[in-house]
Design a protein around this motif. Sequence first.
Motif, PDB file in Angstrom:
ATOM      1  N   ASP A   1       1.024  -1.349   0.216  1.00  0.00           N
ATOM      2  CA  ASP A   1       0.121   0.009  -0.152  1.00  0.00           C
ATOM      3  C   ASP A   1       0.782   1.555   0.300  1.00  0.00           C
ATOM      4  OD1 ASP A   1      -2.833  -1.716  -0.035  1.00  0.00           O
ATOM      5  OD2 ASP A   1      -2.806  -1.055   2.444  1.00  0.00           O
ATOM      6  N   HIS A   2       0.634   2.428  -0.985  1.00  0.00           N
ATOM      7  CA  HIS A   2       0.802   3.823  -0.840  1.00  0.00           C
ATOM      8  C   HIS A   2       0.084   4.320  -0.648  1.00  0.00           C
ATOM      9  CE1 HIS A   2       4.967   1.774  -2.206  1.00  0.00           C
ATOM     10  NE2 HIS A   2       4.186   0.833  -3.485  1.00  0.00           N
ATOM     11  N   GLU A   3      -0.259   5.692   0.077  1.00  0.00           N
ATOM     12  CA  GLU A   3      -0.487   6.382   0.355  1.00  0.00           C
ATOM     13  C   GLU A   3      -0.441   7.850  -0.620  1.00  0.00           C
ATOM     14  OE1 GLU A   3      -2.226   7.320   5.153  1.00  0.00           O
ATOM     15  OE2 GLU A   3      -0.314   8.520   4.668  1.00  0.00           O
ATOM     16  N   ILE A   4      -0.986   8.301  -1.523  1.00  0.00           N
ATOM     17  CA  ILE A   4      -0.684   9.255  -2.098  1.00  0.00           C
ATOM     18  C   ILE A   4      -1.264  10.821  -1.676  1.00  0.00           C
ATOM     19  CG2 ILE A   4      -1.531  10.346  -4.775  1.00  0.00           C
ATOM     20  CD1 ILE A   4       0.108   7.715  -4.433  1.00  0.00           C
ATOM     21  N   VAL A   5      -0.781  11.671  -1.611  1.00  0.00           N
ATOM     22  CA  VAL A   5      -0.668  13.170  -0.852  1.00  0.00           C
ATOM     23  C   VAL A   5      -0.398  14.458  -1.428  1.00  0.00           C
ATOM     24  CG1 VAL A   5       0.338  12.247   1.400  1.00  0.00           C
ATOM     25  CG2 VAL A   5       1.422  13.332   0.522  1.00  0.00           C
ATOM     26  N   ASP A   6      -1.019  15.157  -1.528  1.00  0.00           N
ATOM     27  CA  ASP A   6      -0.766  16.654  -2.627  1.00  0.00           C
ATOM     28  C   ASP A   6      -0.026  17.266  -1.913  1.00  0.00           C
ATOM     29  OD1 ASP A   6      -1.653  17.716  -0.192  1.00  0.00           O
ATOM     30  OD2 ASP A   6      -3.165  18.204  -1.023  1.00  0.00           O
ATOM     31  N   ASN A   7       0.272  18.279  -2.037  1.00  0.00           N
ATOM     32  CA  ASN A   7       1.514  19.132  -1.983  1.00  0.00           C
ATOM     33  C   ASN A   7       1.308  19.900  -0.577  1.00  0.00           C
ATOM     34  OD1 ASN A   7      -0.220  21.187  -2.321  1.00  0.00           O
ATOM     35  ND2 ASN A   7       0.684  22.355  -3.616  1.00  0.00           N
ATOM     36  N   GLN A   8       0.149  19.812   0.422  1.00  0.00           N
ATOM     37  CA  GLN A   8       0.459  20.056   1.710  1.00  0.00           C
ATOM     38  C   GLN A   8       0.235  18.935   2.251  1.00  0.00           C
ATOM     39  OE1 GLN A   8      -3.338  22.441   1.846  1.00  0.00           O
ATOM     40  NE2 GLN A   8      -2.323  24.054   0.795  1.00  0.00           N
ATOM     41  N   ASN A   9       0.616  17.813   1.837  1.00  0.00           N
ATOM     42  CA  ASN A   9       1.352  16.390   2.317  1.00  0.00           C
ATOM     43  C   ASN A   9      -0.534  16.427   2.886  1.00  0.00           C
ATOM     44  OD1 ASN A   9       2.620  14.546   3.089  1.00  0.00           O
ATOM     45  ND2 ASN A   9       2.619  15.197   5.674  1.00  0.00           N
ATOM     46  N   LYS A  10      -1.892  15.859   2.728  1.00  0.00           N
ATOM     47  CA  LYS A  10      -3.165  15.856   2.926  1.00  0.00           C
ATOM     48  C   LYS A  10      -3.082  14.692   1.744  1.00  0.00           C
ATOM     49  CE  LYS A  10      -4.886  19.953   4.014  1.00  0.00           C
ATOM     50  NZ  LYS A  10      -6.050  21.241   4.232  1.00  0.00           N
ATOM     51  N   VAL A  11      -3.936  13.531   2.186  1.00  0.00           N
ATOM     52  CA  VAL A  11      -4.418  12.617   1.741  1.00  0.00           C
ATOM     53  C   VAL A  11      -4.740  12.442   0.716  1.00  0.00           C
ATOM     54  CG1 VAL A  11      -5.084   9.820   1.597  1.00  0.00           C
ATOM     55  CG2 VAL A  11      -2.924  10.739   3.734  1.00  0.00           C
ATOM     56  N   VAL A  12      -5.084  12.178  -0.410  1.00  0.00           N
ATOM     57  CA  VAL A  12      -6.146  12.550  -1.628  1.00  0.00           C
ATOM     58  C   VAL A  12      -6.164  10.644  -1.729  1.00  0.00           C
ATOM     59  CG1 VAL A  12      -5.237  14.830  -2.522  1.00  0.00           C
ATOM     60  CG2 VAL A  12      -4.038  12.550  -3.777  1.00  0.00           C
ATOM     61  N   GLY A  13      -5.653   9.108  -2.022  1.00  0.00           N
ATOM     62  CA  GLY A  13      -5.709   8.239  -2.027  1.00  0.00           C
ATOM     63  C   GLY A  13      -4.916   7.714  -1.370  1.00  0.00           C
ATOM     64  N   HIS A  14      -5.371   6.317  -1.858  1.00  0.00           N
ATOM     65  CA  HIS A  14      -4.744   5.074  -1.653  1.00  0.00           C
ATOM     66  C   HIS A  14      -4.293   3.988  -3.092  1.00  0.00           C
ATOM     67  CE1 HIS A  14      -4.977   5.920   2.770  1.00  0.00           C
ATOM     68  NE2 HIS A  14      -5.816   6.444   2.121  1.00  0.00           N
ATOM     69  N   ILE A  15      -2.768   3.712  -3.419  1.00  0.00           N
ATOM     70  CA  ILE A  15      -2.937   2.830  -4.603  1.00  0.00           C
ATOM     71  C   ILE A  15      -2.225   1.337  -3.406  1.00  0.00           C
ATOM     72  CG2 ILE A  15      -1.042   2.198  -6.054  1.00  0.00           C
ATOM     73  CD1 ILE A  15      -2.809   4.155  -6.949  1.00  0.00           C
ATOM     74  N   ARG A  16      -2.889   0.382  -4.047  1.00  0.00           N
ATOM     75  CA  ARG A  16      -2.063  -0.818  -3.417  1.00  0.00           C
ATOM     76  C   ARG A  16      -2.140  -1.313  -4.526  1.00  0.00           C
ATOM     77  NH1 ARG A  16      -5.918  -4.084   0.520  1.00  0.00           N
ATOM     78  NH2 ARG A  16      -4.960  -2.576   2.308  1.00  0.00           N
ATOM     79  N   VAL A  17      -1.171  -2.354  -5.103  1.00  0.00           N
ATOM     80  CA  VAL A  17      -0.487  -2.962  -5.715  1.00  0.00           C
ATOM     81  C   VAL A  17      -0.119  -4.308  -5.261  1.00  0.00           C
ATOM     82  CG1 VAL A  17       2.239  -3.363  -6.911  1.00  0.00           C
ATOM     83  CG2 VAL A  17       0.869  -1.110  -5.899  1.00  0.00           C
TER      84      VAL A  17
END
Length: 65
Positions: free
Chosen positions: A13-29
């Motif tokens: 799992d990886h958290e995807i964050v924006d330029n303000q370090n807020k989580v915008v989603g998750h990727i699961r490989v």
Amino acid sequence: MAVNSFRPSKFVDHEIVDNQNKVVGHIRVKPSGILWSPKNGKDWYGVSLANFAEYLEKNGKKVSK
């Protein structure tokens, strides 16, 4: 005598964050595909590795490693 070993991960799992370090989603490989879940999402959206590769080859930008 038995040999102990590490069990391989079933997914990463990886958290995807924006330029303000807020989580915008998750990727699961996973070995079978890629999954996406939006921020605070309870649902996952997935695509097979074959479809993911086909999409990137058609729409992705070539980059060096």
